[in-house]
Design an enzyme around this catalytic site. Structure first.
Site, PDB file in Angstrom:
ATOM      1  N   GLU A 106       5.281  58.350  41.125  1.00 32.07           N
ATOM      2  CA  GLU A 106       6.293  58.311  40.075  1.00 32.07           C
ATOM      3  C   GLU A 106       6.038  59.215  38.881  1.00 32.07           C
ATOM      4  O   GLU A 106       6.988  59.667  38.244  1.00 32.07           O
ATOM      5  CB  GLU A 106       6.458  56.859  39.585  1.00 32.07           C
ATOM      6  N   SER A 112      45.690  32.772  72.444  1.00 27.95           N
ATOM      7  CA  SER A 112      47.121  32.992  72.235  1.00 27.95           C
ATOM      8  C   SER A 112      47.480  33.392  70.811  1.00 27.95           C
ATOM      9  O   SER A 112      48.643  33.707  70.539  1.00 27.95           O
ATOM     10  CB  SER A 112      47.901  31.735  72.611  1.00 27.95           C
TER      11      SER A 112
END
Length: 875
Positions: free
Chosen positions: A270, A537
């Site tokens: 970092e 259905s």
């Protein structure tokens, strides 16, 4: 001699006044009196007069200046020149005399105006005002006119004028008339540059001073707590507060407890110049400013900046955030030592897996305390800091290895790790990630949070933002509707077999916002609202949609032979056969023969396209004829959304849970309110589909209380076990809500009620649907669907009151009419051969024994691909 920092009063000896925009001097200078007008020459003398005046003016401009003496005697010289001009007599030319006196006077006035302008030229000329200056002056004048009418407005305007005068005095100097036009222009440019440079220096200094005075340095503990996420209901009440770092997750440690190689690994990843930099990267700040001004984002950061950004000011890409980051970073660098800053950073930074701080990260990734970490393990933790949710080795091993190598090589380059030790190092193994609740509810609301988190990811708001930016997430969930959904499911499922599961999703057709989301009672278990199951259905409305959009359209009054023939057609359950069955009536009866024939007529691809058009998001690749009876999978969310498109007159809205997202700093990350929807289906066609579904709730005995209008369709998927079912559905809608209910199991075992009977769509799912809809809509206005106009054919009328079979099922020796041939009718079919069977009079749960409904007939490849989707009467 007047002071140089104040304007000298203008008098007879102050020199000529500057010209106005048209080149004229002040009206008091060289003004014509009545005597002058009487002494003006006739127009026929003007040409010669003008020529002489021009020569005089040229001589005047060419004459050398004599300082202030020339300026002091300028007015007297011009007066003498005018007197000499008027006393001069010249021969008149009659040919040039105007025909009328008025015309001559007018011409004289215009010529004298030009002459007066020419005669008033002075050796000193000011820089003419450009169009931009005129525009600015006009705007400022308009603003001043508005301000002066406000309380204290006159003082504000007076102050503005004083500032303007001071600015003009600074730019022009006390005696601008003593300069040539070029010299005056360059003075203005030079002094403008000086002022700009001074502002560039003063503004940052002033902002830094103000920042040091008014921007506090937050405590690291308070900073982490401020990252709490709040998920709210649509009305703003709290649904959940999420803090991934709570419940003992974050454990502070002293810096001397962190092995030096682990510290160096973090610095390597970092900020390799951490111990030598001032805590702020001015180059990175400049890069961030440039990117923000040009539409980009980001910029380099030191560890101090990252600590401030991630733990204090947030990750918003803006100059304001960078400014706060700069101030706090500089203050921290002055108030704390490097070791203190590094210790605070390691104790507050997020490492992924719900771990805040190096100690929690060590436990989450390696299952051991930080004191025991070796350099390789420290390098892995350091590598995931930039993107924890993406570079976790459990999520992206290749990227995690790349970052690990970068960190290890950086440690060698900085002299923090011996090269031989680096060469011998191996990528470390990690423990599997564990689920971190961090305040996530463990009831049905837990599924809402999980679905919200996944939706945020699709919006570009990842897990890292969710756990570091203190997001305020407003959902579309209505608290009352959510309670009704949970209670309806739990009430109807009480006393049923333990293996049964249920899900309910309700969508607002007008917005796509999910009103209620019930994926099960266990918030940490499987979310059944998003589990894909065959639809049965409930897919028949999409077959009808394809038929209505067919060329030519097939209207809902079109009749088919709906009698099932063993070995040739899909099986209908008892009571569903009909010899002359309109498409609306076949929808009410859930006649498999009719909709299988209709699906074959329009084609499986057309049915799949219609389903996607309405809102089913599953791909449905390579559909076959079985799609008409629901062999495709869907979810409760998609089914409710697709039916909502019918309810909303064909306008589709993406189903969503997230309405608005803001950060702790008030930045709006997402706002759904701008979505206008998409007209996917012709309104008339959508209304025809709705009309075909109108009689289903009445026929199934689940009409909504108070006569509230609704439309619905049930669905049942047959099991591989004879006479049993695997999944059962009920989906229906009103103009204000579209709701889908599913009942099934985890392992696709047969679903049975507590008394051992198979579960059908018209059973438990319909009961849950009606219970929820009645309660959720109880206090809402009763809305009606729009007027119905048939797309083709005529209005088939009511089909619920006489929806029994008009003729018995044909025997094997009968010669039936082809089930694939429809007939158009202009009047609804009448049933006179048998009394109407009302819902509930017959054992509706009992299918035809030994004959799986919707299963393909032997020897028929197309029908053999159809799903095992059995529907009982009214299902």
């Amino acid at each position: 001699m007047p002071a140089v920092d104040a304007p000298s009063p203008r008098g007879p000896g102050s020199g000529p006044l500057p010209r106005d925009r048209k080149g004229r001097r002040d009206r008091d200078d060289d003004a014509l009196d009545e005597q002058d007008l009487e002494d003006l020459p006739e127009e026929d003398d003007l040409d010669d007069l003008d020529q002489e005046d021009d020569e005089d003016d040229d001589a005047t401009r060419a004459a050398p200046r004599s300082g202030r003496a020339t300026a002091r005697h300028g007015a007297a010289a011009r007066a003498t020149s005018r007197t000499s001009s008027r006393s001069t007599t010249r021969p008149r030319n009659p040919a040039k005399r105007p025909a009328t006196r008025s015309g001559g006077r007018a011409g004289t006035s215009r010529t004298m105006a030009a002459r007066n302008t020419a005669g008033s030229r002075a050796p000193v000329s000011t820089v003419p005002r450009g169009r931009f200056a005129v525009l600015v002056a006009t705007v400022l004048s308009a603003v001043a006119a508005r301000i002066v009418g406000l309380p204290g407005g006159e003082r504000v305007v007076a102050f503005g004028r004083r500032m303007r005068d001071r600015a003009v005095l600074y730019l022009d100097g006390p005696h601008p008339e003593a300069l040539t036009a070029t010299a005056l222009r360059w003075r203005r440019v030079r002094r403008s540059v000086y002022a700009g440079l001074a502002a560039m220096v003063a503004a940052p200094v002033l902002s830094m001073v103000l920042g040091f005075i008014f921007i506090p340095v937050p405590n690291a503990d308070d900073a982490v707590e401020s990252q709490l996420n709040t998920v709210s209901f649509a009305d703003g009440s709290v649904l959940a507060r999420i803090a991934p770092g709570e419940q003992g997750n974050r454990q502070k440690v002293n810096l001397d407890q962190v092995p030096p190689p682990v510290r160096f690994a973090v610095l390597s990843a970092e900020d390799r110049s951490f111990f030598s930099n001032s805590g702020f990267d001015i180059t990175g700040f400049g890069r961030a400013v440039y990117k923000n001004l040009t539409g980009g984002s980001g910029g380099g950061s030191t560890i101090t900046q990252q600590y401030v950004k991630n733990a204090m000011v947030g990750d918003e890409y803006s100059l304001t955030r960078k400014y706060k980051e700069l101030i706090i970073s500089l203050k921290i660098s002055q108030e704390r030592s490097k070791d203190e800053i590094l210790g605070d950073y390691l104790n507050s930074i997020y490492f992924g897996r719900g771990a805040y701080g190096i100690q929690a990260a060590s436990q989450a990734y390696f299952g051991k305390p930080v004191e025991t970490l070796n350099p390789a393990e420290g390098a892995l933790l350091a590598g995931v800091i930039q993107a924890p949710s993406k570079w976790d080795p459990a999520q992206n091993l290749d990227e995690s290895v790349r970052r690990w190598n970068y960190v290890m090589d950086g440690m060698v380059a900085q002299g923090w790790l011996p090269a031989p030790e680096r060469a011998a190092a191996q990528f470390p193994a990690t423990v599997p990630p564990r689920r971190v609740t961090g305040g996530v509810p463990d009831d049905d609301r837990g599924h809402i949070y999980s679905a919200v988190r996944d939706e945020l990811r699709t919006l570009g708001i990842d897990e890292d933002a969710l756990v570091t930016q203190g997001l305020q997430i407003q959902t579309t969930i209505q608290p009352q509707a959510q309670r009704e959904a949970a209670e309806a499911n739990q009430r109807q499922m009480r006393g049923q077999p333990d293996n049964l599961r249920s899900a309910t999703v309700s969508v607002d057709p007008r917005t796509g916002g999910i009103l209620a989301y019930y994926g099960g009672a266990n918030g940490s278990g499987l979310d059944y609202a998003r589990v894909e199951k065959q639809a049965g259905s409930t897919f028949k409305p999409f077959v009808l949609l394809a038929a209505l959009q067919h060329d030519p359209p097939i209207g809902i009054s079109t009749e088919f032979d709906g009698r099932s023939i063993p070995g040739q057609t899909p099986r209908n359950v008892d009571g569903a056969d009909c010899a002359n069955c309109s498409l609306k009536r076949a929808m009410t009866l859930s006649n498999n023969v009719v909709y299988n024939a209709l699906g074959n007529k329009v084609g499986p691809q057309a049915v799949a396209a219609a389903a996607r058009q309405a809102g089913i998001s599953q791909p449905m690749d390579n559909p076959n004829s079985g799609i008409a009876l629901g062999n495709q999978e869907t979810t409760a969310v998609d089914l409710a959304s697709a039916y909502a498109t019918f309810s909303n007159e064909g306008v589709y809205h993406r189903p969503h849970l997230v309405q608005r997202v803001t950060t702790a700093n008030g930045e709006v990350l997402f706002d759904q309110s701008t979505d206008q929807g998409e007209q996917r289906i012709d309104p008339r066609v959508a209304r025809n589909v709705t009309e075909a579904m109108r009689d289903v709730p009445e026929y199934d005995g689940v009409s909504l209380q108070g006569g509230r209008q609704s439309a619905a369709k049930t669905g049942t998927v047959q099991s591989h076990v004879a006479d049993q079912n695997n999944d059962a559905w009920m989906a229906g809608f009103t103009p204000g809500a579209s709701t889908a209910v599913w009942v099934g199991t985890d392992d696709n075992t047969p679903i049975k009620t507590s008394d051992g009977r198979p579960v059908y769509g018209h059973g438990l799912p319909s009961e849950i649907w009606k219970s929820f809809m009645d309660d959720a809509l109880d206090d809402t206005p009763r809305q009606t669907f729009g007027p119905f106009t048939p797309v083709a054919g005529s209005d088939p009328g009511d089909t619920a009151s006489h929806a029994d079979s008009s003729s018995p099922s044909p025997s094997t020796s009968a010669a039936p009419r082809s089930s694939s041939t429809p007939t158009s009718t202009t009047t609804p079919p009448a049933d006179t051969n048998a009394p109407a069977q009302q819902p509930g009079e017959a054992p509706a749960d009992a299918p035809a024994a030994g004959d799986p409904a919707a299963a393909g007939a032997p020897g028929n490849a197309a029908e053999g691909d159809a799903p095992a989707g059995a529907d009982p009467p009214g299902n």
